[in-house]
Design an enzyme around this catalytic site. Structure first.
Site, short mmCIF file in Angstrom:
data_model
loop_
_atom_site.label_atom_id
_atom_site.label_comp_id
_atom_site.label_asym_id
_atom_site.label_seq_id
_atom_site.Cartn_x
_atom_site.Cartn_y
_atom_site.Cartn_z
N GLN A 284 -2.71 5.76 -1.08
CA GLN A 284 -3.14 6.86 -0.21
C GLN A 284 -2.30 8.09 -0.52
O GLN A 284 -1.08 7.99 -0.68
CB GLN A 284 -2.95 6.52 1.27
CG GLN A 284 -3.82 5.39 1.77
CD GLN A 284 -3.61 5.18 3.26
OE1 GLN A 284 -3.27 6.10 4.00
NE2 GLN A 284 -3.82 3.96 3.70
N MET B 255 0.85 -1.18 0.00
CA MET B 255 0.00 0.00 0.00
C MET B 255 0.89 1.23 0.00
O MET B 255 1.47 1.59 1.02
CB MET B 255 -0.91 -0.01 1.23
CG MET B 255 -1.59 1.31 1.48
SD MET B 255 -2.73 1.36 2.88
CE MET B 255 -1.78 0.73 4.22
N PRO B 256 1.03 1.90 -1.13
CA PRO B 256 1.82 3.12 -1.19
C PRO B 256 1.12 4.26 -0.45
O PRO B 256 -0.10 4.45 -0.56
CB PRO B 256 1.91 3.44 -2.67
CG PRO B 256 1.50 2.21 -3.39
CD PRO B 256 0.60 1.47 -2.46
N ILE B 257 1.90 5.01 0.30
CA ILE B 257 1.42 6.22 0.96
C ILE B 257 2.29 7.36 0.46
O ILE B 257 3.51 7.35 0.64
CB ILE B 257 1.48 6.11 2.48
CG1 ILE B 257 0.61 4.95 2.96
CG2 ILE B 257 1.05 7.43 3.13
CD1 ILE B 257 0.77 4.63 4.43
#
Length: 64
Positions: A40, A1-3
């Site tokens: 995100q 999950m890239p933030i």
């Protein structure tokens, strides 16, 4: 999950924030090969009095 976190001076419109969030998400999906729903983007706004450039507050650099 890239933030992805963006720190910027306050004052951008909601449309500008939507556009940058969408563009950054598009790039993450393309380059990182992740699902769009996992990306995100966190937008952190700072007042000009909370940022210094070259040792001077941005609020002092702006014309009155």
């Amino acid at each position: 999950m890239p933030i992805i976190t963006i720190e910027m001076l306050a004052g951008r419109s909601a449309d500008q924030k939507r556009a940058v969030a969408a563009a950054l998400t598009d790039v993450a999906v393309e380059v990182l090969a992740v699902e769009r729903s996992t990306v995100q983007v966190h937008l952190h706004e700072m007042a000009p009095g909370d940022v210094a450039i070259g040792g001077q507050l941005v609020s002092d650099l702006r014309p009155a």
